[in-house]
Motif scaffolding. Sequence first.
Motif, short mmCIF file in Angstrom:
data_model
loop_
_atom_site.label_atom_id
_atom_site.label_comp_id
_atom_site.label_asym_id
_atom_site.label_seq_id
_atom_site.Cartn_x
_atom_site.Cartn_y
_atom_site.Cartn_z
N VAL A 65 -75.37 10.17 68.52
CA VAL A 65 -74.18 9.36 68.27
C VAL A 65 -73.24 10.12 67.35
O VAL A 65 -73.68 10.79 66.42
N LYS A 66 -71.95 10.02 67.61
CA LYS A 66 -70.94 10.54 66.69
C LYS A 66 -69.96 9.41 66.41
O LYS A 66 -69.57 8.68 67.33
N VAL A 67 -69.57 9.28 65.16
CA VAL A 67 -68.61 8.25 64.79
C VAL A 67 -67.22 8.87 64.78
O VAL A 67 -66.96 9.83 64.05
N VAL A 68 -66.34 8.35 65.60
CA VAL A 68 -64.97 8.84 65.71
C VAL A 68 -64.03 7.68 65.41
O VAL A 68 -64.03 6.68 66.11
N HIS A 69 -63.28 7.81 64.33
CA HIS A 69 -62.37 6.75 63.90
C HIS A 69 -63.09 5.41 63.80
O HIS A 69 -62.59 4.37 64.25
N PRO A 223 -73.57 14.61 76.11
CA PRO A 223 -72.15 14.97 76.19
C PRO A 223 -71.62 15.40 74.83
O PRO A 223 -72.26 15.19 73.80
N THR A 224 -70.45 16.02 74.84
CA THR A 224 -69.82 16.44 73.60
C THR A 224 -68.31 16.36 73.74
O THR A 224 -67.79 16.14 74.83
N GLY A 225 -67.61 16.56 72.63
CA GLY A 225 -66.15 16.56 72.65
C GLY A 225 -65.56 15.24 72.20
O GLY A 225 -65.86 14.19 72.76
N ALA A 226 -64.73 15.30 71.14
CA ALA A 226 -64.06 14.10 70.64
C ALA A 226 -62.55 14.32 70.49
O ALA A 226 -61.85 13.46 70.00
N GLU A 227 -62.07 15.48 70.93
CA GLU A 227 -60.66 15.82 70.73
C GLU A 227 -59.75 15.23 71.80
O GLU A 227 -58.55 15.10 71.60
N MET A 228 -60.31 14.89 72.96
CA MET A 228 -59.48 14.47 74.10
C MET A 228 -59.70 13.01 74.48
O MET A 228 -59.47 12.62 75.62
N LEU A 229 -60.14 12.19 73.54
CA LEU A 229 -60.38 10.78 73.86
C LEU A 229 -59.06 10.03 73.98
O LEU A 229 -58.07 10.35 73.33
N LEU A 230 -59.08 8.99 74.79
CA LEU A 230 -57.89 8.18 74.98
C LEU A 230 -57.60 7.33 73.75
O LEU A 230 -58.52 6.93 73.04
N PRO A 231 -56.33 7.00 73.51
CA PRO A 231 -56.00 6.09 72.42
C PRO A 231 -56.49 4.69 72.75
O PRO A 231 -56.68 4.33 73.93
N THR A 232 -56.72 3.89 71.73
CA THR A 232 -57.21 2.52 71.96
C THR A 232 -56.08 1.54 72.24
O THR A 232 -56.33 0.44 72.73
N ASP A 233 -54.85 1.92 71.93
CA ASP A 233 -53.70 1.04 72.14
C ASP A 233 -53.40 0.94 73.64
O ASP A 233 -53.02 1.95 74.26
N PRO A 234 -53.50 -0.23 74.25
CA PRO A 234 -53.24 -0.35 75.68
C PRO A 234 -51.79 -0.12 76.05
O PRO A 234 -51.47 0.07 77.22
N GLU A 235 -50.88 -0.12 75.06
CA GLU A 235 -49.46 0.11 75.33
C GLU A 235 -49.04 1.54 75.01
O GLU A 235 -47.85 1.85 74.95
#
Length: 404
Positions: A65-69, A223-235
Amino acid sequence: METNFLLPGGPSAPNPALRGAPPAGARGSRMTGSAPSGAMGGLAVVAAVAGATICRAAAVKKKGVKVVHGKEIPWNLFSPKAPYQGKVVANDVHPQTLTEPTGDANWETTHVTFDHGGKVPYIEGQSIGVIAPGPDKKGEQPAKIRLYSIASSAVGDDQSSKTVSLCVKRVVELDGKFSNRAKGEDKPDKAGTAFPENEVYRGVCSNHICDMSVGDDVLITGPTGAEMLLPTDPEANIIMLATGTGIAPMRSYLRLLFHDKAGAASDGSRKFKGLAWLFMGVPYSKSLLYDDEHQVYKKEFPDQFKYDYAVSREDKNAAGQKMYIQTKMAEYAEELWELMQDDKTHVYMCGLKGMESGMAECFGPIAEKNGIVWTEFAKAMKKAWPCHAVPHGDFYAMRLQHLI
Protein backbone atom coordinates in the motif's frame (compact mmCIF):
# COMPACT_ATOMS: atom_id res chain seq x y z
CA MET A 1 0.21 -11.23 3.33
CA GLU A 2 -3.39 -10.28 2.76
CA THR A 3 -4.08 -6.73 1.59
CA ASN A 4 -7.61 -5.67 0.80
CA PHE A 5 -8.51 -3.22 -1.94
CA LEU A 6 -11.86 -2.21 -3.25
CA LEU A 7 -11.69 -2.51 -6.99
CA PRO A 8 -13.76 -0.02 -8.99
CA GLY A 9 -16.97 -1.51 -10.29
CA GLY A 10 -16.81 -4.46 -7.91
CA PRO A 11 -19.93 -5.80 -6.21
CA SER A 12 -19.57 -3.60 -3.13
CA ALA A 13 -17.88 -0.56 -4.69
CA PRO A 14 -18.86 2.82 -3.25
CA ASN A 15 -19.13 5.94 -5.36
CA PRO A 16 -15.56 7.35 -5.27
CA ALA A 17 -14.74 10.72 -6.84
CA LEU A 18 -12.94 9.31 -9.86
CA ARG A 19 -9.58 7.80 -8.82
CA GLY A 20 -7.46 7.38 -5.74
CA ALA A 21 -10.43 6.73 -3.47
CA PRO A 22 -9.53 4.93 -0.24
CA PRO A 23 -9.51 1.19 -1.01
CA ALA A 24 -11.74 -0.01 1.77
CA GLY A 25 -12.26 -3.64 2.31
CA ALA A 26 -13.27 -5.87 -0.55
CA ARG A 27 -11.09 -8.13 -2.61
CA GLY A 28 -7.94 -9.81 -1.36
CA SER A 29 -4.60 -9.58 -3.16
CA ARG A 30 -2.06 -12.09 -1.93
CA MET A 31 1.68 -11.65 -2.18
CA THR A 32 3.84 -14.67 -1.49
CA GLY A 33 7.12 -14.67 0.35
CA SER A 34 6.55 -11.51 2.38
CA ALA A 35 6.32 -10.58 6.03
CA PRO A 36 2.90 -10.42 7.68
CA SER A 37 1.06 -7.17 7.06
CA GLY A 38 1.51 -4.56 9.78
CA ALA A 39 4.19 -6.53 11.67
CA MET A 40 5.29 -3.32 13.43
CA GLY A 41 2.05 -1.39 13.03
CA GLY A 42 0.78 0.29 16.19
CA LEU A 43 3.57 -1.07 18.44
CA ALA A 44 5.93 1.04 20.52
CA VAL A 45 9.63 0.79 19.74
CA VAL A 46 11.75 0.79 22.90
CA ALA A 47 15.41 1.84 22.74
CA ALA A 48 18.06 2.40 25.42
CA VAL A 49 19.90 5.69 24.81
CA ALA A 50 22.47 7.03 27.33
CA GLY A 51 20.93 5.02 30.15
CA ALA A 52 17.43 6.31 29.48
CA THR A 53 14.55 4.39 28.00
CA ILE A 54 12.80 6.21 25.17
CA CYS A 55 9.52 5.05 23.60
CA ARG A 56 8.78 6.07 20.04
CA ALA A 57 5.59 5.27 18.18
CA ALA A 58 6.45 3.45 14.97
CA ALA A 59 4.80 4.68 11.82
CA VAL A 60 2.02 2.41 10.71
CA LYS A 61 2.93 1.11 7.29
CA LYS A 62 1.09 -1.52 5.30
CA LYS A 63 2.75 -3.85 2.86
CA GLY A 64 1.47 -3.45 -0.66
CA VAL A 65 0.00 0.00 0.00
CA LYS A 66 1.13 3.56 -0.67
CA VAL A 67 -0.63 6.60 0.74
CA VAL A 68 -1.06 9.33 -1.85
CA HIS A 69 -2.71 12.56 -0.71
CA GLY A 70 -4.17 10.73 2.26
CA LYS A 71 -5.59 7.83 0.27
CA GLU A 72 -4.32 4.29 -0.08
CA ILE A 73 -3.45 2.83 -3.46
CA PRO A 74 -2.06 -0.63 -4.29
CA TRP A 75 1.72 -0.57 -4.41
CA ASN A 76 4.38 -3.18 -5.25
CA LEU A 77 2.28 -6.16 -4.25
CA PHE A 78 4.61 -8.33 -6.31
CA SER A 79 8.38 -7.97 -6.52
CA PRO A 80 10.97 -9.19 -9.04
CA LYS A 81 11.89 -11.95 -6.59
CA ALA A 82 8.27 -12.92 -6.02
CA PRO A 83 6.32 -11.98 -9.17
CA TYR A 84 2.74 -12.92 -9.94
CA GLN A 85 2.32 -15.49 -12.70
CA GLY A 86 -0.51 -14.38 -14.93
CA LYS A 87 -1.75 -15.73 -18.22
CA VAL A 88 -2.36 -14.19 -21.62
CA VAL A 89 -6.04 -14.09 -22.54
CA ALA A 90 -7.93 -13.03 -25.62
CA ASN A 91 -8.97 -9.39 -25.48
CA ASP A 92 -12.66 -8.70 -25.98
CA VAL A 93 -12.02 -5.23 -27.45
CA HIS A 94 -8.95 -5.27 -29.70
CA PRO A 95 -6.89 -7.67 -31.78
CA GLN A 96 -3.35 -8.16 -30.52
CA THR A 97 -1.71 -6.12 -33.33
CA LEU A 98 -3.14 -2.60 -33.49
CA THR A 99 -1.06 -1.05 -36.27
CA GLU A 100 -0.42 -1.78 -39.96
CA PRO A 101 2.96 -2.15 -41.72
CA THR A 102 4.50 1.22 -42.57
CA GLY A 103 7.82 0.16 -44.08
CA ASP A 104 9.67 0.77 -40.81
CA ALA A 105 11.19 -2.21 -39.04
CA ASN A 106 9.45 -1.36 -35.78
CA TRP A 107 5.96 -0.83 -37.20
CA GLU A 108 4.08 -3.14 -34.84
CA THR A 109 2.28 -2.04 -31.69
CA THR A 110 0.32 -4.62 -29.75
CA HIS A 111 -2.47 -4.68 -27.17
CA VAL A 112 -1.92 -7.67 -24.90
CA THR A 113 -4.18 -8.67 -22.02
CA PHE A 114 -3.19 -10.69 -18.95
CA ASP A 115 -5.49 -12.45 -16.51
CA HIS A 116 -4.35 -11.68 -12.94
CA GLY A 117 -7.26 -13.34 -11.15
CA GLY A 118 -7.97 -10.19 -9.15
CA LYS A 119 -4.63 -10.55 -7.35
CA VAL A 120 -2.95 -7.50 -8.94
CA PRO A 121 -5.29 -4.57 -8.30
CA TYR A 122 -4.25 -1.23 -9.77
CA ILE A 123 -5.73 2.14 -10.61
CA GLU A 124 -5.61 4.26 -13.74
CA GLY A 125 -2.22 5.86 -14.30
CA GLN A 126 -0.15 3.10 -12.69
CA SER A 127 2.36 0.73 -14.26
CA ILE A 128 3.26 -2.92 -13.96
CA GLY A 129 6.54 -4.67 -14.62
CA VAL A 130 7.05 -7.66 -16.89
CA ILE A 131 9.94 -10.10 -16.54
CA ALA A 132 11.17 -11.60 -19.81
CA PRO A 133 13.04 -14.94 -19.82
CA GLY A 134 16.08 -13.29 -21.41
CA PRO A 135 18.90 -13.31 -22.19
CA ASP A 136 19.17 -9.53 -22.00
CA LYS A 137 22.00 -7.34 -23.34
CA LYS A 138 24.27 -8.59 -20.58
CA GLY A 139 23.30 -12.24 -21.09
CA GLU A 140 21.32 -12.36 -17.85
CA GLN A 141 18.45 -14.81 -17.47
CA PRO A 142 15.78 -13.85 -16.63
CA ALA A 143 16.05 -10.29 -17.84
CA LYS A 144 15.49 -7.35 -15.52
CA ILE A 145 11.94 -6.09 -15.28
CA ARG A 146 10.61 -3.57 -17.76
CA LEU A 147 7.90 -1.18 -16.63
CA TYR A 148 4.89 -0.49 -18.85
CA SER A 149 2.11 2.01 -18.30
CA ILE A 150 -1.19 0.18 -17.97
CA ALA A 151 -3.52 0.71 -20.93
CA SER A 152 -6.71 -0.60 -19.31
CA SER A 153 -8.84 0.98 -16.61
CA ALA A 154 -8.83 -0.51 -13.12
CA VAL A 155 -11.65 -2.91 -13.94
CA GLY A 156 -9.87 -4.16 -17.06
CA ASP A 157 -11.15 -4.16 -20.61
CA ASP A 158 -13.71 -6.84 -19.69
CA GLN A 159 -14.72 -4.95 -16.50
CA SER A 160 -14.16 -8.10 -14.41
CA SER A 161 -11.39 -6.50 -12.28
CA LYS A 162 -9.31 -9.57 -13.13
CA THR A 163 -7.41 -8.46 -16.23
CA VAL A 164 -4.80 -5.87 -17.17
CA SER A 165 -3.84 -4.73 -20.67
CA LEU A 166 -0.62 -3.24 -22.02
CA CYS A 167 0.09 -1.28 -25.19
CA VAL A 168 3.59 -2.32 -26.31
CA LYS A 169 5.60 -1.34 -29.38
CA ARG A 170 7.89 -4.04 -30.76
CA VAL A 171 11.44 -2.68 -30.68
CA VAL A 172 13.38 -3.67 -33.80
CA GLU A 173 16.53 -1.80 -34.88
CA LEU A 174 18.56 -2.59 -37.99
CA ASP A 175 22.33 -2.23 -38.35
CA GLY A 176 22.59 0.04 -35.35
CA LYS A 177 25.01 0.42 -32.47
CA PHE A 178 23.73 -2.73 -30.76
CA SER A 179 22.59 -6.06 -32.14
CA ASN A 180 21.54 -9.41 -30.72
CA ARG A 181 20.97 -11.08 -34.10
CA ALA A 182 23.87 -11.42 -36.54
CA LYS A 183 23.23 -11.42 -40.27
CA GLY A 184 21.27 -14.51 -41.18
CA GLU A 185 20.01 -15.11 -37.63
CA ASP A 186 16.83 -13.05 -37.48
CA LYS A 187 13.71 -15.21 -37.73
CA PRO A 188 10.11 -14.16 -38.43
CA ASP A 189 8.33 -12.81 -35.38
CA LYS A 190 4.66 -13.41 -34.60
CA ALA A 191 3.72 -10.64 -37.03
CA GLY A 192 5.72 -12.38 -39.75
CA THR A 193 8.51 -9.83 -40.14
CA ALA A 194 12.17 -10.81 -40.32
CA PHE A 195 15.42 -9.19 -41.42
CA PRO A 196 17.95 -11.96 -42.18
CA GLU A 197 20.04 -9.61 -44.34
CA ASN A 198 20.71 -7.22 -41.45
CA GLU A 199 22.30 -7.13 -38.05
CA VAL A 200 19.24 -6.80 -35.82
CA TYR A 201 18.58 -5.64 -32.30
CA ARG A 202 15.28 -6.84 -30.88
CA GLY A 203 14.13 -5.39 -27.58
CA VAL A 204 14.14 -8.29 -25.14
CA CYS A 205 10.92 -7.56 -23.24
CA SER A 206 8.97 -5.85 -26.00
CA ASN A 207 9.49 -8.79 -28.34
CA HIS A 208 8.72 -11.23 -25.53
CA ILE A 209 5.36 -9.52 -25.00
CA CYS A 210 4.53 -8.98 -28.67
CA ASP A 211 5.21 -12.65 -29.47
CA MET A 212 2.90 -13.93 -26.74
CA SER A 213 -0.15 -16.03 -27.56
CA VAL A 214 -3.31 -16.82 -25.62
CA GLY A 215 -2.47 -19.28 -22.84
CA ASP A 216 1.14 -18.17 -22.38
CA ASP A 217 2.35 -17.43 -18.85
CA VAL A 218 3.67 -14.00 -17.90
CA LEU A 219 5.55 -12.81 -14.81
CA ILE A 220 4.17 -9.55 -13.43
CA THR A 221 5.50 -7.15 -10.78
CA GLY A 222 3.94 -4.07 -9.19
CA PRO A 223 1.75 -2.17 -9.51
CA THR A 224 3.68 1.05 -9.10
CA GLY A 225 3.53 4.72 -10.03
CA ALA A 226 1.71 7.61 -8.35
CA GLU A 227 2.66 10.49 -10.65
CA MET A 228 -0.04 9.98 -13.29
CA LEU A 229 -3.15 9.43 -11.17
CA LEU A 230 -6.37 11.18 -12.10
CA PRO A 231 -7.62 14.13 -10.04
CA THR A 232 -10.48 13.42 -7.66
CA ASP A 233 -12.49 16.47 -8.75
CA PRO A 234 -15.18 15.24 -11.19
CA GLU A 235 -15.26 18.71 -12.79
CA ALA A 236 -11.53 18.76 -13.57
CA ASN A 237 -10.28 19.46 -17.09
CA ILE A 238 -7.81 16.93 -18.41
CA ILE A 239 -5.42 17.74 -21.26
CA MET A 240 -3.56 14.65 -22.48
CA LEU A 241 -0.45 14.66 -24.70
CA ALA A 242 0.76 11.31 -25.99
CA THR A 243 3.23 10.06 -28.56
CA GLY A 244 3.00 6.45 -29.71
CA THR A 245 2.48 4.02 -26.85
CA GLY A 246 2.35 7.01 -24.51
CA ILE A 247 -1.37 6.70 -25.23
CA ALA A 248 -1.52 3.81 -22.72
CA PRO A 249 -2.31 5.75 -19.52
CA MET A 250 -4.57 8.12 -21.46
CA ARG A 251 -6.62 5.17 -22.68
CA SER A 252 -6.98 3.95 -19.10
CA TYR A 253 -8.41 7.35 -18.11
CA LEU A 254 -10.79 7.54 -21.05
CA ARG A 255 -12.17 4.04 -20.45
CA LEU A 256 -13.07 5.06 -16.91
CA LEU A 257 -14.39 8.51 -17.77
CA PHE A 258 -16.50 7.60 -20.78
CA HIS A 259 -17.00 3.84 -20.93
CA ASP A 260 -16.87 1.78 -17.75
CA LYS A 261 -19.80 1.14 -15.43
CA ALA A 262 -17.45 2.28 -12.64
CA GLY A 263 -17.53 5.77 -14.14
CA ALA A 264 -21.32 5.94 -14.48
CA ALA A 265 -23.54 7.99 -12.16
CA SER A 266 -26.76 6.59 -10.68
CA ASP A 267 -28.87 8.58 -13.16
CA GLY A 268 -27.10 7.06 -16.15
CA SER A 269 -24.87 10.05 -16.85
CA ARG A 270 -21.13 10.04 -16.24
CA LYS A 271 -19.53 10.99 -12.93
CA PHE A 272 -16.95 12.98 -14.87
CA LYS A 273 -18.34 16.44 -15.67
CA GLY A 274 -15.23 18.18 -17.01
CA LEU A 275 -13.47 18.35 -20.37
CA ALA A 276 -10.99 15.73 -21.62
CA TRP A 277 -8.85 16.78 -24.60
CA LEU A 278 -6.40 14.36 -26.20
CA PHE A 279 -3.49 15.25 -28.49
CA MET A 280 -1.78 12.17 -29.94
CA GLY A 281 1.32 12.17 -32.14
CA VAL A 282 2.35 9.30 -34.43
CA PRO A 283 4.53 9.09 -37.55
CA TYR A 284 1.92 7.50 -39.83
CA SER A 285 -1.86 7.26 -39.91
CA LYS A 286 -1.36 3.47 -39.92
CA SER A 287 0.20 3.94 -36.47
CA LEU A 288 -2.87 5.54 -34.88
CA LEU A 289 -3.92 3.74 -31.70
CA TYR A 290 -7.47 3.32 -30.33
CA ASP A 291 -8.97 5.65 -32.91
CA ASP A 292 -12.17 3.57 -32.93
CA GLU A 293 -12.70 4.28 -29.23
CA HIS A 294 -11.96 7.99 -29.63
CA GLN A 295 -14.59 8.27 -32.35
CA VAL A 296 -17.20 6.68 -30.08
CA TYR A 297 -16.39 8.98 -27.15
CA LYS A 298 -16.56 12.03 -29.41
CA LYS A 299 -19.93 10.95 -30.80
CA GLU A 300 -21.44 10.18 -27.39
CA PHE A 301 -19.87 13.04 -25.41
CA PRO A 302 -19.23 15.88 -27.90
CA ASP A 303 -19.18 18.54 -25.17
CA GLN A 304 -16.74 16.67 -22.93
CA PHE A 305 -14.27 14.95 -25.23
CA LYS A 306 -12.03 16.31 -27.95
CA TYR A 307 -9.19 14.66 -29.79
CA ASP A 308 -6.61 15.86 -32.30
CA TYR A 309 -3.94 13.84 -34.08
CA ALA A 310 -0.50 14.94 -35.26
CA VAL A 311 0.76 12.60 -38.00
CA SER A 312 4.30 13.85 -38.48
CA ARG A 313 5.31 12.08 -41.70
CA GLU A 314 2.08 12.71 -43.54
CA ASP A 315 0.60 16.03 -42.37
CA LYS A 316 1.83 19.63 -42.39
CA ASN A 317 0.38 22.84 -41.02
CA ALA A 318 -0.49 25.92 -43.07
CA ALA A 319 3.14 27.09 -42.88
CA GLY A 320 4.41 23.79 -44.31
CA GLN A 321 5.82 22.52 -41.01
CA LYS A 322 5.67 18.86 -40.07
CA MET A 323 2.73 18.13 -37.82
CA TYR A 324 4.07 17.33 -34.36
CA ILE A 325 2.03 17.58 -31.17
CA GLN A 326 3.19 21.14 -30.47
CA THR A 327 2.37 22.07 -34.06
CA LYS A 328 -1.18 20.79 -33.66
CA MET A 329 -1.57 22.39 -30.24
CA ALA A 330 -0.46 25.73 -31.65
CA GLU A 331 -3.68 25.75 -33.68
CA TYR A 332 -5.58 25.95 -30.38
CA ALA A 333 -3.01 27.95 -28.40
CA GLU A 334 -5.42 30.62 -27.15
CA GLU A 335 -8.08 28.10 -26.09
CA LEU A 336 -5.56 25.84 -24.38
CA TRP A 337 -3.87 28.78 -22.65
CA GLU A 338 -7.22 29.87 -21.26
CA LEU A 339 -7.87 26.34 -20.01
CA MET A 340 -4.50 26.29 -18.28
CA GLN A 341 -5.44 29.36 -16.26
CA ASP A 342 -8.16 27.29 -14.59
CA ASP A 343 -6.99 25.66 -11.37
CA LYS A 344 -9.13 22.64 -12.29
CA THR A 345 -7.02 21.90 -15.36
CA HIS A 346 -4.48 19.08 -15.28
CA VAL A 347 -2.00 18.30 -18.08
CA TYR A 348 -0.67 14.79 -18.62
CA MET A 349 2.25 13.95 -20.91
CA CYS A 350 3.52 10.50 -21.80
CA GLY A 351 5.90 9.64 -24.60
CA LEU A 352 9.06 11.13 -26.04
CA LYS A 353 10.96 13.70 -24.00
CA GLY A 354 10.65 16.29 -26.74
CA MET A 355 7.06 16.98 -25.71
CA GLU A 356 8.14 19.17 -22.82
CA SER A 357 10.23 21.40 -25.08
CA GLY A 358 7.32 21.30 -27.52
CA MET A 359 5.07 22.74 -24.83
CA ALA A 360 7.54 25.60 -24.36
CA GLU A 361 7.63 26.18 -28.11
CA CYS A 362 3.85 26.31 -28.27
CA PHE A 363 3.06 28.33 -25.16
CA GLY A 364 6.20 30.40 -24.61
CA PRO A 365 5.09 33.23 -26.93
CA ILE A 366 1.53 33.42 -25.58
CA ALA A 367 2.83 33.34 -22.00
CA GLU A 368 5.20 36.20 -22.78
CA LYS A 369 2.35 38.16 -24.34
CA ASN A 370 0.52 37.82 -21.04
CA GLY A 371 3.54 38.92 -19.01
CA ILE A 372 4.39 35.40 -17.81
CA VAL A 373 7.63 33.42 -18.17
CA TRP A 374 6.63 30.00 -19.47
CA THR A 375 9.42 28.10 -17.68
CA GLU A 376 8.30 29.53 -14.35
CA PHE A 377 4.64 28.83 -15.13
CA ALA A 378 5.39 25.20 -16.07
CA LYS A 379 7.58 24.77 -13.01
CA ALA A 380 4.74 25.89 -10.76
CA MET A 381 2.30 23.58 -12.53
CA LYS A 382 4.39 20.47 -11.98
CA LYS A 383 5.70 21.34 -8.53
CA ALA A 384 3.50 18.82 -6.75
CA TRP A 385 3.78 16.19 -9.50
CA PRO A 386 7.42 15.93 -10.62
CA CYS A 387 8.57 14.21 -13.80
CA HIS A 388 8.45 10.43 -13.63
CA ALA A 389 10.98 8.75 -15.89
CA VAL A 390 9.94 5.40 -17.28
CA PRO A 391 13.12 3.29 -17.48
CA HIS A 392 13.27 2.48 -21.16
CA GLY A 393 14.70 4.68 -23.88
CA ASP A 394 13.63 8.31 -24.02
CA PHE A 395 10.13 7.56 -22.82
CA TYR A 396 8.71 9.43 -19.90
CA ALA A 397 5.49 10.40 -18.21
CA MET A 398 4.56 13.62 -16.48
CA ARG A 399 1.58 15.25 -14.86
CA LEU A 400 1.25 19.02 -14.57
CA GLN A 401 -1.17 20.50 -12.10
CA HIS A 402 -2.09 24.16 -12.09
CA LEU A 403 -0.91 25.70 -8.81
CA ILE A 404 -0.81 29.45 -9.37
